[in-house]
Design a protein around this motif. Structure first.
Motif, short mmCIF file in Angstrom:
data_model
loop_
_atom_site.label_atom_id
_atom_site.label_comp_id
_atom_site.label_asym_id
_atom_site.label_seq_id
_atom_site.Cartn_x
_atom_site.Cartn_y
_atom_site.Cartn_z
N VAL A 87 0.84 -1.20 0.00
CA VAL A 87 0.00 0.00 0.00
C VAL A 87 0.87 1.25 0.00
N GLY A 88 1.87 1.26 0.87
CA GLY A 88 2.74 2.43 0.97
C GLY A 88 3.53 2.70 -0.30
N ILE A 89 3.94 1.63 -0.99
CA ILE A 89 4.69 1.78 -2.23
C ILE A 89 3.81 2.32 -3.35
N ASN A 90 2.59 1.80 -3.42
CA ASN A 90 1.71 2.11 -4.54
C ASN A 90 0.76 3.27 -4.28
N ALA A 91 0.65 3.70 -3.04
CA ALA A 91 -0.18 4.87 -2.73
C ALA A 91 0.64 5.81 -1.86
N PRO A 92 1.71 6.38 -2.43
CA PRO A 92 2.56 7.28 -1.64
C PRO A 92 1.78 8.47 -1.12
N ALA A 93 2.23 8.99 -0.01
CA ALA A 93 1.51 10.07 0.65
C ALA A 93 1.40 11.29 -0.26
N ALA A 97 -4.43 14.44 1.16
CA ALA A 97 -5.27 13.31 0.75
C ALA A 97 -5.47 12.35 1.92
N THR A 98 -6.60 11.67 1.93
CA THR A 98 -6.87 10.66 2.95
C THR A 98 -5.86 9.53 2.82
N GLU A 99 -5.35 9.07 3.96
CA GLU A 99 -4.37 8.00 3.96
C GLU A 99 -5.00 6.68 3.52
N SER A 100 -4.21 5.89 2.81
CA SER A 100 -4.65 4.56 2.40
C SER A 100 -4.26 3.53 3.45
N THR A 101 -4.96 2.40 3.42
CA THR A 101 -4.58 1.28 4.28
C THR A 101 -4.96 -0.02 3.59
N VAL A 102 -4.87 -1.14 4.30
CA VAL A 102 -5.02 -2.45 3.68
C VAL A 102 -6.41 -2.68 3.11
N PHE A 103 -6.46 -3.47 2.05
CA PHE A 103 -7.72 -3.81 1.39
C PHE A 103 -8.49 -4.85 2.19
N LEU A 217 -14.32 0.67 9.77
CA LEU A 217 -15.24 0.63 8.64
C LEU A 217 -14.42 0.78 7.37
N HIS A 218 -14.62 -0.12 6.40
CA HIS A 218 -13.85 -0.11 5.15
C HIS A 218 -14.47 0.83 4.11
N PHE A 219 -13.59 1.52 3.36
CA PHE A 219 -14.03 2.34 2.23
C PHE A 219 -13.14 2.05 1.02
N LYS A 220 -13.76 2.02 -0.14
CA LYS A 220 -13.04 2.07 -1.41
C LYS A 220 -13.73 3.14 -2.24
N VAL A 221 -12.97 4.17 -2.64
CA VAL A 221 -13.56 5.32 -3.33
C VAL A 221 -12.86 5.50 -4.67
N THR A 222 -13.66 5.59 -5.73
CA THR A 222 -13.10 5.76 -7.07
C THR A 222 -13.84 6.86 -7.80
N PRO A 228 -7.49 5.87 -6.99
CA PRO A 228 -8.42 5.13 -6.13
C PRO A 228 -7.94 5.19 -4.68
N LEU A 229 -8.90 5.24 -3.78
CA LEU A 229 -8.59 5.28 -2.35
C LEU A 229 -9.17 4.05 -1.67
N VAL A 230 -8.33 3.30 -0.98
CA VAL A 230 -8.77 2.19 -0.13
C VAL A 230 -8.34 2.54 1.28
N THR A 231 -9.30 2.64 2.18
CA THR A 231 -8.97 3.11 3.53
C THR A 231 -9.94 2.54 4.55
N HIS A 232 -9.68 2.84 5.82
CA HIS A 232 -10.58 2.50 6.93
C HIS A 232 -10.88 3.78 7.72
N ILE A 233 -11.97 3.76 8.47
CA ILE A 233 -12.17 4.68 9.59
C ILE A 233 -12.06 3.83 10.85
N PHE A 234 -11.16 4.19 11.74
CA PHE A 234 -10.98 3.47 13.00
C PHE A 234 -11.66 4.23 14.14
N ARG A 235 -12.23 3.49 15.09
CA ARG A 235 -12.93 4.11 16.21
C ARG A 235 -11.94 4.48 17.31
N ALA A 236 -11.89 5.76 17.66
CA ALA A 236 -10.99 6.24 18.72
C ALA A 236 -11.28 5.52 20.03
N GLY A 237 -10.21 5.26 20.79
CA GLY A 237 -10.36 4.61 22.08
C GLY A 237 -10.34 3.10 22.03
#
Length: 290
Positions: A87-93, A97-103, A217-222, A228-237
């Motif tokens: 992910v880091g190689i193919n979706a450099p910062a 932009a919203t950060e990418s994470t694992v599919f 929660l998983h997101f894939k946005v195109t 393309p963006l593949v990301t999560h929203i993580f719950r704080a705490g």
């Protein structure tokens, strides 16, 4: 180089040379590099015949348990951190932009389309959660009609594909509105273990690692013209944020989920039980930015 080193290096040189006539330049580069690094690993740890055989048995088990509902090879890639590295190689910062994470292994390509404001839960167990935000570019422009795929586990930590039958719950896709806005109902994410009843689970047990993933929660946005963006929203705490089994957590993706008493929701829906909400903007990088 002593005689033993020379014998071992000769094997590596011979295998690398065997791929010299590969017509595809990229394939030749990849397979020759893989050979060098794989052989270097075996020499570094002084791999025994018994260990090699154990590794073959392990990979065979990974293959046998993989089917159209369970992808153990992706799971193995995830727990070794290779997925996040790729992910880091193919979706450099890209700044802003919203950060990418694992599919992850539980995406389904033919999930149902839902209208704005609809419910992707479709019977998935959990506290109702109202999710909303805007899809926009790094320059702040809204991206109307962007496709947003969403999927998640229920409150028991299971995705729909992990249940018997062909149920569809906790997943769907929608289009962003004219102003890039999106909104839908789901359930509040809960932490859960990755499937640990197979060879990857045995690996985690043997190495003293937890199989747990923090609530997300998983997101894939195109959208045309954007990466393309593949990301999560993580719950704080969440107690597992610092030890995610697949190394997917990034600070920018950890957000607070608001808790609400029974009453009227933003879309006018009347709820008799407590519910939650989250607002999160999805920011895409233009193709020209990378």
């Amino acid at each position: 180089m002593n005689q033993q080193d020379g014998r071992e290096q000769a094997v590596t040189d011979s295998v690398v040379a065997s791929f010299t006539e590969t017509k595809d330049d990229r394939l030749r580069e990849v397979i020759q590099s893989l050979t060098r690094h794989l052989h270097a690993f075996a020499r570094e740890v002084r791999l025994t015949q018994a260990e090699w055989e154990a590794g073959i048995r392990f990979l065979t088990r990974v293959g046998h348990i993989t089917d159209d509902r369970r992808q153990e090879f992706i799971l193995l890639s995830d727990v070794l951190g290779l997925s996040m590295l790729t992910v880091g190689i193919n979706a450099p910062a890209t700044e802003g932009a919203t950060e990418s994470t694992v599919f992850g292994p539980f995406f389904v390509a033919d999930a149902p389309e839902i209208p704005l404001g609809s419910d992707i839960a479709q019977g998935a167990k959990g506290r109702p959660c109202w999710v909303s935000g805007t899809v926009r570019s790094t320059s702040g422009e809204p991206i109307p009609d962007a496709r947003i795929d969403v999927w998640e586990a229920d409150e028991d930590g299971f995705y729909d594909v992990q249940y018997e039958g062909n149920r569809t719950a906790g997943r769907g896709w929608l289009r962003a509105g004219p102003g890039g806005e999106y909104r839908f109902w789901s359930v509040r994410p809960a932490p859960y273990p990755i499937p640990d009843d197979g060879p990857v689970g045995d690996l985690l047990t043997a190495t003293g690692r937890s199989p747990m993933r923090p609530a997300h929660l998983h997101f894939k946005v195109t959208a045309p013209g954007y990466w393309p963006l593949v990301t999560h929203i993580f719950r704080a705490g969440d107690p597992y944020l610092g030890r995610d089994a697949v190394f997917g957590v990034k600070d920018e993706l950890v957000v607070d989920f608001a808790e609400h008493s029974p009453g009227t929701a933003p879309d006018g829906r009347s709820l008799d039980d407590p519910w939650t909400s989250i607002k999160f903007d999805l920011v895409l990088a233009p193709l020209t930015n990378r």
